[in-house]
Structure formats: structure tokens, C-alpha cells
Design an enzyme around this catalytic site. Structure first.
Site, PDB file in Angstrom:
ATOM      1  N   HIS A  84       0.840  -1.167  -0.085  1.00  0.00           N
ATOM      2  CA  HIS A  84       0.241   0.079   0.059  1.00  0.00           C
ATOM      3  C   HIS A  84       0.881   1.264  -0.006  1.00  0.00           C
ATOM      4  CE1 HIS A  84      -3.516   2.262   1.329  1.00  0.00           C
ATOM      5  NE2 HIS A  84      -2.459   3.346   1.718  1.00  0.00           N
ATOM      6  N   GLU A  85       1.640   1.625   0.921  1.00  0.00           N
ATOM      7  CA  GLU A  85       2.388   2.456   0.982  1.00  0.00           C
ATOM      8  C   GLU A  85       3.404   2.633  -0.221  1.00  0.00           C
ATOM      9  OE1 GLU A  85       1.689   4.715   3.187  1.00  0.00           O
ATOM     10  OE2 GLU A  85       0.574   3.568   4.225  1.00  0.00           O
TER      11      GLU A  85
ATOM     12  N   HIS B 262       1.984   4.754  -2.726  1.00  0.00           N
ATOM     13  CA  HIS B 262       2.134   6.197  -2.816  1.00  0.00           C
ATOM     14  C   HIS B 262       3.311   6.589  -3.338  1.00  0.00           C
ATOM     15  CE1 HIS B 262      -1.288   7.115  -0.539  1.00  0.00           C
ATOM     16  NE2 HIS B 262      -1.057   6.282   0.720  1.00  0.00           N
TER      17      HIS B 262
ATOM     18  N   HIS C 267       3.399   6.819  -7.081  1.00  0.00           N
ATOM     19  CA  HIS C 267       2.798   8.043  -7.310  1.00  0.00           C
ATOM     20  C   HIS C 267       3.954   9.258  -7.064  1.00  0.00           C
ATOM     21  CE1 HIS C 267      -1.494  10.189  -7.120  1.00  0.00           C
ATOM     22  NE2 HIS C 267      -0.651  10.194  -8.327  1.00  0.00           N
TER      23      HIS C 267
END
Length: 689
Positions: free
Chosen positions: A464-465, A468, A471
Site C-alpha cells: 500500500h505505502e 504512494h 505516485h
């Protein structure tokens, strides 16, 4: 040219700060110098006698404040994962000075006149989409800061902004301090039965660090529901951990946050009213992708009704399985026991195949390589802000170095709870900046020479992290303020949630899951059982998330007068949850008011719904990836081109809809969560930040 080590260019790859050369005593002088330089730049832009143009005003603003951005990128990256009393004191001082600084710029009348003039003629300026969006954002941010108010209103906005900055910083520090102080001490390892060897070793070290000659200290995680509760066989220990969690920052506690919450809520409501909004929630959502507070409440309400029905059935099933009436401290324990009992394959050995380094390099990095053509090379010659931090240089498929990735994975008392991504440097072609991205997790650190074996949840959080991170790393925009994760708050979780889908993807899992001692690949039956297990989520997880999201809205839909009249916080919380139809003594919200750091110490106020709002897009995108063949370079290229590289330079929702080929559709989310009429079961949102 500054001589302050915080502000001096480092000459390291991608301008990685030379952390070893920086002391805490350097920060306040650096910020003072940087703010002074920034104000001089702003004055030059505002006092320009030439007619305002996009270049001499908006782009000039975008290029100003470089020294301040550098200082903030370094200092605020340290405060979250590695704070100390000196840094906490600096944070308090900066809360006021930085608020005054940003407010002075936002309320600069001459500057706003130039922005306003450009905004009024925006359709005739010949701007491209990123330029139009940047101009619109500059104008909107100024108005939302009070630039269009009269002088009395501006003075009030200045006072509110300064006070909120102090209160929010204090709240965050109290939550961290109380979480550390509330660690649960036990005198025998028998009371930790069920925990992994590495977790018990970490508890032993924590007790020793706290000054105990013997015994074990169970550290608290940020959410209400502690992961230890799923494995601890001793009911008394479970109860002690749960009670410590929900009691944080409570009445009579030296870290009590009650008065801070009341004042924060009142000030936010007052600010919204000054700007013409009915509530802080309405003020926040005016700048998000969700169309209104009502639309958010409608989605949350539909999910709540379905989740509560599922919760009733789940509780009955769990109590039948347990053979007894269960309490809030026991709920997730019996859920886990039932899951293990019903599995056709014993899942206990799964963690033995998931050592941190192999999951990272052969799982997370492997998936990024397959999808986006990225390659990660660990740089032992480069150093982070703490000895545990690892530095990786990132290369694209043309072998061009595009940035740095810093991984800070292990828990420590100086680190706040949870997991998150942060940028030390944001990508910008205008400023010739390449990204430096940090991932922070809180995995218990094993003893020297022992492996760090990851649970399902920890693997999901890591992926999940890293979503980011992608991104940030793949950002390809002109303007820094549109880079990477600089998107609306209710969109920012979307790419990270998408990246979770690769955690147990058959190809990815087979690539990283190897026994930490023998190197043998994970057995097919165990891999299949693991995927089946995480595909069957719980009503408990959905209810605790929805409780927190609805509690957030409840606090931020009150008027300033109502906020000032709030008496007991616990009573307000109970009433809000009852009104939303989600009050459940067995399943408290993921974050109770007094330690809800996301909304009172972070940037999620009236925005915690964003996880579920983003998950609508995530569920659609997972469906799109699956339909197009999954882990393929072409799929990654399409997703990167439409979303990851664009940041806020385009309308992010419109770009998503163009990729999937249809307007936003909630049905894939309902099916995933078992809330559609043609599916069963209930899923829960990720708890990562």
C-alpha cells in the site's frame, strides 16, 4: 548562498540531504533564513509594476520559496519517524511561525490582486490544462485562506490559522507520548503466548529500554484494534492491551486531548463560517472530488446498513464458534481462530516464507519492474536520517536514474504509529527536481541476526505505502505543486490501494515467497489458502472503519456554537455513532476521538471517508487490470500515463474514467465487499495511511 547545513545543496545524488552534517540546532535558523528569503521573493512578485501574466505571477510563485521547501522537506520528514524532545519543541515554535508566514502570503493584498486579475481573464490567456489548474488552485487557495475578506475577517483568519497550527501539533505529540507511555507491561512470556518469536523479542527489548530488569512491554499501535489481539491466547493480556488502547488521551490523563479537540472543532467551524460555508465538512469537500457532504453520507450510509447486517450474522457465528459470549477485546482473536480452523491448509507457516527483504526486493520491487520498468539499486554509500533507513536509487527502463527511495521499516519509540509515505523532494521539470520518497512502517524489529517475518497485514501495508511511492517516483509534471500525491485528499489513496492487489498475486507471490531458512518456494496449497483467506474479510473491519469515517464527519458538521457547547467527548461520540446507525460496544471506531490523529493532528479532517471513496476507483481499476491480463508492462504504462505520472496536472477522476472507459461505478466495490445482491461476505478497507 546559505552556509546553514539544512539549506546547503548536498552534491549527493538527487540532492539527498546530508543528514550527518545537520544538527537540531540548525533548524530554527534555517527556517528563519528561508522564510525571510521567501517573503522577499513574494514582495518582488507582488510589487512588480508590469501587468500580471501567468509567467511573472503564477509561475514566479511556483518557483519561490525553494529554501523553505528544502528545510520543510527535511525537518518534517524527521518529526514523524524520528522525533525527540528538541524536535518537538521546534515543531511547536514552527507551528506558529509557519502559519503566520503562509497566512501573510495568502493575505497579501497586492499579490491577491494580481492572482484575481489573472483568474478573471483565465479563459483568454491561452493556458494549457496544467496551467489552468495551477491558476485556479492559486486563486482558490487564496480565497479559502481569507484573501477576499475585509480586514477584520482577515485578522480573524490569521488568529484561527495560528492557533490551529499549535493545537494540531500538540495533539499529535500527545498521542505519540501517550501511546508510548501506555505500552502494556507483563512479567512473563507465558502471557504473550500466541505472539511470534520476533514480536516477543521486541517486547522484551522494549521493556529493557523502558528500564525494566525483566518482563515484556507490548507497544501500542495507532488504531483502536491492536494486531496483538488477534493472536494473544491469554484473555487477561488481551483485555489489558485493549483497555490501554481505548484509554489513550482520556480524562484525567496527563495527555488528555479533550480541550484540544473542542477548540480545534470550534475554530475549524468558525473559519468555515467566515468563508460562507455551513460547516468545516462543507468547506473541505468543496476542494475534493466528492460532490458534496450529502453524497459522502449517502455512500457511507448504504455501506453502514449492509455492514451492520453482516456484523450481526458475523457475531452470532463467532460466538457459536467460541462457545461463549465475547467482549470487544476478544472479537478479532476469535475471528482469527475461526479463520484458521476453517482453512483447509494451516496458515501459521505463511510468515516463514515472507521475510522483509525478500518481500521488498522480490515482491514489491519486482511488481514495480514488471509494471513500470523500474529497477532499484541499494546504495550503501548513501545514508538516511536514522541507521535503520535504507536508501535505494531508482532507474527507469532506459537506465536513467529518476530518483531515490528511502525505506524506514522498523518500529521505535521516536516514531509515531501507523505507516505513511513522505516526499523530501517533489518532482518538477520546471525546477529540475527529481523525487526523493520515503516509506515509513512500524514492523517490530527482530534481534540481531534474526529475520523480520511479515504477517498478511504487514505485507499489504508495505505494498500500500509503496503505491504512494510510485505516485511520487513516476510523477512527470512541470509544476511542483501538482506533483505526485498533490491531488485531492479523497483521491490520494487510490493509487496506493491499487498497488495492494499485487501483494498476493500468484506471479508476485511465487517470486518472493521463499522459506527464510531453506529457501524453498511456498507450497502451492499454502499460497492458494493465503489468497483465499485474505479474500474473505470481516464485517468487524468494515464497521470499525465506517465508524471512524462517520465520527469524523459528525465532528466537522457542527457549527462553531454547537462545538463550543459540546460537553463530554465520549457522549458526543456515542450520540454520533448511534445517529449514524453504527454504534456497537463490541466494535469501537478504528480511531476514537481522543487519539484520532488523522483528523486532529494530520490532514484528513472531514476527509477520512477518502479511503472508501478512493476504493470505488480502486475496485474498478483492479477489475480493469484483471480484464487486461494483470501484471503486464503495457498495463502499467497505461496506468502510469493516465494517473501516476499526472498528479494534479489533469482532472484525476476524468483521467481515471478515460482509462477504464466509463463513468465512476460503485458496483465493483459493492461486489468486492460482498454488499451487492449477487455476492456474499464483507471486505474491509486498508488501515494504512
Amino acid at each position: 548562498m546559505s552556509t546553514n547545513p539544512v539549506l546547503v545543496q548536498s552534491n549527493l545524488p538527487h540532492d539527498l540531504p546530508d543528514f550527518a552534517s545537520i544538527s537540531d540546532d540548525d533548524f530554527l535558523p534555517a527556517f528563519e533564513e528561508a522564510m525571510s528569503a521567501h517573503l522577499a521573493e513574494i514582495d518582488e512578485i507582488a510589487s512588480n509594476t508590469d501587468e500580471p501574466t501567468f509567467v511573472n505571477t503564477i509561475e514566479a510563485l511556483e518557483g519561490s520559496g525553494r529554501a523553505l521547501a528544502r528545510a520543510a522537506g527535511i525537518f518534517f520528514n524527521l518529526v514523524g519517524p524520528d522525533t525527540n524532545p528538541t524536535r518537538n519543541e521546534i515543531s511547536q515554535k514552527l507551528a506558529t511561525s509557519l502559519s503566520e508566514h503562509s497566512t501573510a502570503i495568502a493575505l497579501n493584498a497586492a499579490l491577491f490582486a494580481r492572482i484575481d486579475a489573472l483568474h478573471s481573464q483565465r479563459e483568454s490567456l491561452g493556458l494549457d490544462e496544467p496551467q489552468k489548474r495551477l491558476l485556479e488552485k492559486r486563486y482558490r487557495d487564496a480565497v479559502r485562506s481569507g484573501a477576499a475578506l475585509d480586514e477584520q475577517g482577515k485578522d480573524t483568519m490569521r488568529a484561527i490559522a495560528g492557533r490551529l497550527a499549535v493545537l494540531e501539533t500538540t495533539f499529535s505529540q500527545r498521542v505519540l507520548d501517550d501511546s508510548n507511555a501506555s505500552a502494556v507491561f507483563v512479567d512473563s512470556a507465558d502471557k504473550l503466548d500466541g505472539m511470534s518469536r520476533s514480536a516477543i523479542d521486541a517486547a522484551r527489548r522494549a521493556a529493557a529500554d523502558a528500564g525494566h530488569d525483566s518482563g515484556y512491554s507490548v507497544a501500542l499501535e495507532l488504531p483502536t484494534s491492536q494486531s496483538a489481539l488477534t493472536v494473544l491466547t491469554d484473555a487477561d493480556t488481551r483485555a489489558a492491551v485493549f483497555e490501554a488502547s481505548v484509554a489513550r488521551c482520556g480524562r484525567g490523563n496527563e495527555f488528555d486531548t479533550s480541550e484540544i479537540v473542542r477548540e480545534i472543532v470550534s475554530l475549524r467551524a468558525r473559519r468555515a463560517e467566515l468563508l460562507g460555508y455551513s460547516s468545516h465538512a462543507e468547506f473541505v469537500l468543496a476542494d475534493q472530488t466528492a460532490p458534496s457532504v450529502g453524497a459522502v453520507r449517502e455512500l457511507l450510509g448504504d455501506l453502514t446498513r449492509a455492514a451492520m447486517r453482516a456484523g450481526t450474522a458475523e457475531l452470532a457465528r463467532i460466538e457459536k464458534f467460541a462457545g461463549e459470549q465475547i467482549g470487544a477485546a476478544d472479537y478479532t482473536y476469535w475471528l482469527e481462530r475461526e479463520r484458521a480452523e476453517s482453512a483447509t491448509v494451516d496458515l501459521a507457516p505463511f510468515a516463514d516464507y515472507c521475510e522483509l527483504d525478500t518481500v521488498l526486493t522480490d515482491g514489491v520491487f519486482y511488481a514495480a519492474g514488471q509494471l513500470y520498468g523500474l529497477r532499484f539499486v541499494e546504495r550503501d554509500d548513501l545514508h538516511g536520517y536514522h541507521p535503520d533507513v535504507r536508501v535505494f536509487e531508482v532507474f527507469d527502463e532506459d537506465d536513467t536514474s529518476i530518483g531515490l527511495y528511502l525505506g524506514d521499516y522498523f518500529a521505535r519509540p521516536s516514531k509515531r504509529g501507523g505507516a505513511w509515505m513522505n516526499n523530501i523532494v517533489d518532482q518538477s521539470s520546471m525546477l529540475s527536481q527529481t523525487p526523493i520518497v520515503v516509506n515509513v512502517l512500524n514492523i517490530p524489529k527482530p534481534d540481531e541476526g534474526q529475520p523480520a517475518l511479515l504477517t498478511f497485514d504487514q505485507i499489504t501495508t508495505l505494498f500500500h505505502e509503496f503505491g504512494h511511492t510510485l505516485h511520487g517516483l513516476l510523477s512527470d509534471v512541470r509544476y511542483e505543486s501538482q506533483s505526485g500525491t498533490s491531488v485531492p485528499r479523497d483521491f490520494v489513496e487510490f493509487p496506493s490501494q491499487v498497488n495492494e492487489m499485487w501483494a498476493l498475486d500468484p506471479d508476485v507471490l511465487a517470486h518472493y515467497a521463499r522459506h527464510h531458512e531453506t529457501g524453498e518456494p511456498i507450497p502451492d496449497a499454502l499460497a492458494a489458502a493465503a489468497r483465499a483467506s485474505v479474500g474473505t474479510e470481516t464485517a468487524h473491519g468494515t464497521i470499525e472503519y465506517l465508524g471512524a469515517a462517520l465520527l469524523d464527519l459528525a465532528w466537522h458538521e457542527v457549527s462553531s456554537a454547537q462545538a463550543e457547547a459540546v460537553g463530554d467527548l465520549d457522549e458526543f461520540e456515542r450520540s454520533a455513532l448511534e445517529a449514524a446507525g453504527i454504534a456497537d460496544d463490541l466494535i469501537p471506531p478504528r480511531y476514537k476521538t481522543r487519539y484520532f490523529n488523522h483528523i486532529f493532528g494530520g490532514g484528513y479532517s472531514a476527509g477520512y471517508y477518502g479511503y472508501i471513496w478512493s476504493e470505488v476507483l480502486d475496485a474498478e481499476t483492479e477489475q480493469w487490470f484483471t480484464a487486461h491480463g494483470g501484471l503486464l508492462r503495457e498495463n502499467g504504462r497505461v496506468f502510469a500515463d493516465s494517473t501516476l505520472s499526472r498528479g494534479d496536472s489533469v482532472d484525476p477522476v476524468a483521467a481515471h474514467e478515460k482509462m477504464v472507459g466509463h463513468p465512476r461505478d460503485v458496483m465493483p466495490l459493492l461486489r468486492r465487499r460482498g454488499l451487492a445482491s449477487d455476492s456474499a461476505g464483507t471486505d474491509a478497507p486498508d488501515s494504512s495511511e
